[in-house]
Design a protein around this motif. Sequence first.
Motif, PDB file in Angstrom:
ATOM      1  N   ALA A   7      -7.535  14.504   4.487  1.00  0.00           N
ATOM      2  CA  ALA A   7      -7.293  13.418   3.528  1.00  0.00           C
ATOM      3  C   ALA A   7      -6.219  13.792   2.506  1.00  0.00           C
ATOM      4  O   ALA A   7      -5.472  12.929   2.046  1.00  0.00           O
ATOM      5  CB  ALA A   7      -8.584  13.050   2.822  1.00  0.00           C
ATOM      6  N   ALA A   8      -6.128  15.078   2.165  1.00  0.00           N
ATOM      7  CA  ALA A   8      -5.118  15.495   1.192  1.00  0.00           C
ATOM      8  C   ALA A   8      -3.708  15.434   1.772  1.00  0.00           C
ATOM      9  O   ALA A   8      -2.732  15.319   1.029  1.00  0.00           O
ATOM     10  CB  ALA A   8      -5.414  16.907   0.710  1.00  0.00           C
ATOM     11  N   GLY A   9      -3.571  15.488   3.085  1.00  0.00           N
ATOM     12  CA  GLY A   9      -2.265  15.471   3.720  1.00  0.00           C
ATOM     13  C   GLY A   9      -1.794  14.098   4.150  1.00  0.00           C
ATOM     14  O   GLY A   9      -0.744  13.979   4.768  1.00  0.00           O
ATOM     15  N   VAL A  10      -2.555  13.055   3.830  1.00  0.00           N
ATOM     16  CA  VAL A  10      -2.191  11.690   4.215  1.00  0.00           C
ATOM     17  C   VAL A  10      -1.656  10.957   2.986  1.00  0.00           C
ATOM     18  O   VAL A  10      -2.318  10.896   1.958  1.00  0.00           O
ATOM     19  CB  VAL A  10      -3.404  10.935   4.800  1.00  0.00           C
ATOM     20  N   ASP A  11      -0.440  10.426   3.103  1.00  0.00           N
ATOM     21  CA  ASP A  11       0.170   9.659   2.021  1.00  0.00           C
ATOM     22  C   ASP A  11       0.200   8.188   2.410  1.00  0.00           C
ATOM     23  O   ASP A  11       0.612   7.846   3.518  1.00  0.00           O
ATOM     24  CB  ASP A  11       1.597  10.138   1.751  1.00  0.00           C
ATOM     25  N   VAL A  12      -0.233   7.338   1.486  1.00  0.00           N
ATOM     26  CA  VAL A  12      -0.271   5.892   1.737  1.00  0.00           C
ATOM     27  C   VAL A  12       0.540   5.198   0.661  1.00  0.00           C
ATOM     28  O   VAL A  12       0.396   5.494  -0.530  1.00  0.00           O
ATOM     29  CB  VAL A  12      -1.728   5.369   1.719  1.00  0.00           C
ATOM     30  N   SER A  13       1.406   4.281   1.085  1.00  0.00           N
ATOM     31  CA  SER A  13       2.147   3.467   0.125  1.00  0.00           C
ATOM     32  C   SER A  13       2.068   2.009   0.557  1.00  0.00           C
ATOM     33  O   SER A  13       1.873   1.708   1.730  1.00  0.00           O
ATOM     34  CB  SER A  13       3.609   3.920   0.025  1.00  0.00           C
ATOM     35  N   MET A  14       2.213   1.128  -0.438  1.00  0.00           N
ATOM     36  CA  MET A  14       2.111  -0.301  -0.161  1.00  0.00           C
ATOM     37  C   MET A  14       3.259  -1.007  -0.865  1.00  0.00           C
ATOM     38  O   MET A  14       3.591  -0.694  -2.007  1.00  0.00           O
ATOM     39  CB  MET A  14       0.773  -0.842  -0.674  1.00  0.00           C
ATOM     40  N   SER A  15       3.855  -1.943  -0.169  1.00  0.00           N
ATOM     41  CA  SER A  15       4.899  -2.781  -0.760  1.00  0.00           C
ATOM     42  C   SER A  15       4.697  -4.204  -0.260  1.00  0.00           C
ATOM     43  O   SER A  15       3.927  -4.435   0.667  1.00  0.00           O
ATOM     44  CB  SER A  15       6.293  -2.266  -0.390  1.00  0.00           C
ATOM     45  N   CYS A  16       5.367  -5.137  -0.906  1.00  0.00           N
ATOM     46  CA  CYS A  16       5.217  -6.542  -0.520  1.00  0.00           C
ATOM     47  C   CYS A  16       6.577  -7.207  -0.375  1.00  0.00           C
ATOM     48  O   CYS A  16       7.553  -6.807  -1.000  1.00  0.00           O
ATOM     49  CB  CYS A  16       4.399  -7.304  -1.563  1.00  0.00           C
ATOM     50  N   MET A  17       6.592  -8.218   0.478  1.00  0.00           N
ATOM     51  CA  MET A  17       7.765  -9.050   0.660  1.00  0.00           C
ATOM     52  C   MET A  17       7.371 -10.465   0.258  1.00  0.00           C
ATOM     53  O   MET A  17       6.299 -10.895   0.640  1.00  0.00           O
ATOM     54  CB  MET A  17       8.216  -9.055   2.122  1.00  0.00           C
ATOM     55  N   PRO A  18       8.086 -11.209  -0.451  1.00  0.00           N
ATOM     56  CA  PRO A  18       9.392 -10.949  -1.019  1.00  0.00           C
ATOM     57  C   PRO A  18       9.319  -9.914  -2.141  1.00  0.00           C
ATOM     58  O   PRO A  18       8.267  -9.698  -2.738  1.00  0.00           O
ATOM     59  CB  PRO A  18       9.844 -12.307  -1.546  1.00  0.00           C
ATOM     60  N   ALA A  19      10.439  -9.297  -2.416  1.00  0.00           N
ATOM     61  CA  ALA A  19      10.481  -8.138  -3.306  1.00  0.00           C
ATOM     62  C   ALA A  19      10.040  -8.457  -4.730  1.00  0.00           C
ATOM     63  O   ALA A  19       9.446  -7.620  -5.385  1.00  0.00           O
ATOM     64  CB  ALA A  19      11.891  -7.554  -3.322  1.00  0.00           C
ATOM     65  N   GLY A  20      10.275  -9.638  -5.230  1.00  0.00           N
ATOM     66  CA  GLY A  20       9.928  -9.968  -6.605  1.00  0.00           C
ATOM     67  C   GLY A  20       8.466 -10.325  -6.814  1.00  0.00           C
ATOM     68  O   GLY A  20       7.999 -10.437  -7.942  1.00  0.00           O
ATOM     69  N   ALA A  21       7.719 -10.496  -5.733  1.00  0.00           N
ATOM     70  CA  ALA A  21       6.329 -10.930  -5.840  1.00  0.00           C
ATOM     71  C   ALA A  21       5.429  -9.782  -6.282  1.00  0.00           C
ATOM     72  O   ALA A  21       5.719  -8.618  -6.036  1.00  0.00           O
ATOM     73  CB  ALA A  21       5.848 -11.466  -4.489  1.00  0.00           C
ATOM     74  N   ALA A  22       4.341 -10.168  -6.967  1.00  0.00           N
ATOM     75  CA  ALA A  22       3.336  -9.162  -7.314  1.00  0.00           C
ATOM     76  C   ALA A  22       2.699  -8.676  -6.015  1.00  0.00           C
ATOM     77  O   ALA A  22       2.630  -9.404  -5.034  1.00  0.00           O
ATOM     78  CB  ALA A  22       2.284  -9.774  -8.229  1.00  0.00           C
ATOM     79  N   CYS A  23       2.234  -7.451  -6.020  1.00  0.00           N
ATOM     80  CA  CYS A  23       1.750  -6.878  -4.769  1.00  0.00           C
ATOM     81  C   CYS A  23       0.278  -6.520  -4.875  1.00  0.00           C
ATOM     82  O   CYS A  23      -0.078  -5.695  -5.713  1.00  0.00           O
ATOM     83  CB  CYS A  23       2.561  -5.638  -4.444  1.00  0.00           C
ATOM     84  N   PRO A  24      -0.583  -7.031  -4.077  1.00  0.00           N
ATOM     85  CA  PRO A  24      -0.456  -8.183  -3.187  1.00  0.00           C
ATOM     86  C   PRO A  24      -0.625  -9.491  -3.954  1.00  0.00           C
ATOM     87  O   PRO A  24      -1.241  -9.523  -5.003  1.00  0.00           O
ATOM     88  CB  PRO A  24      -1.587  -7.968  -2.186  1.00  0.00           C
ATOM     89  N   SER A  25      -0.110 -10.553  -3.393  1.00  0.00           N
ATOM     90  CA  SER A  25      -0.237 -11.868  -4.007  1.00  0.00           C
ATOM     91  C   SER A  25      -0.314 -12.910  -2.901  1.00  0.00           C
ATOM     92  O   SER A  25      -0.003 -12.633  -1.742  1.00  0.00           O
ATOM     93  CB  SER A  25       0.959 -12.149  -4.933  1.00  0.00           C
ATOM     94  N   ALA A  26      -0.737 -14.112  -3.270  1.00  0.00           N
ATOM     95  CA  ALA A  26      -0.927 -15.180  -2.294  1.00  0.00           C
ATOM     96  C   ALA A  26       0.375 -15.505  -1.580  1.00  0.00           C
ATOM     97  O   ALA A  26       1.417 -15.682  -2.206  1.00  0.00           O
ATOM     98  CB  ALA A  26      -1.461 -16.427  -2.998  1.00  0.00           C
ATOM     99  N   GLY A  27       0.323 -15.517  -0.242  1.00  0.00           N
ATOM    100  CA  GLY A  27       1.469 -15.865   0.569  1.00  0.00           C
ATOM    101  C   GLY A  27       2.461 -14.736   0.817  1.00  0.00           C
ATOM    102  O   GLY A  27       3.383 -14.888   1.605  1.00  0.00           O
TER     103      GLY A  27
END
Length: 151
Positions: free
Chosen positions: A86-106
Amino acid sequence: MRRWRLSAKNDDGSAALEFITVGVILLVPLAYLVVTLGAVQERLLGVEAAARHTARVIGQADDIDSAAANSDAVLASVIDEYGMDAAGVDVSMSCMPAGAACPSAGATVIVTVSTRVSLPFVPPIFGLDEAASIPLEAAAAQKVSRLWGTG
């Protein structure tokens, strides 16, 4: 009485010795390759499953709190299932479109999971296990419901 010529060699038994020598020289690297590819394949399947299931849980959640709780539980389950550290696993999250809050509806949430696979039988001295490791990364995208946050 048998007469031996001076130029003739006695090759009795040398074919078996040559076969064993060449067989070991070829078999050991082949066995190491199979073990290494098995370890890489196992970890690659784990990284891909972690990214896919985490993105799916976040996309199907009702709100940010349930998304965080469920994604942490799913990620821990997949890491445990595939025997990853678990210490060697890196997780990242991003959303499209770029200006939207992450996560957000749609929005489309993109989860990226990365880790490293150490080569088998490489000792952990002088940082050899880190130098002789293979980086793996998987990403998964999931569309977030338009009803996000209303339930």
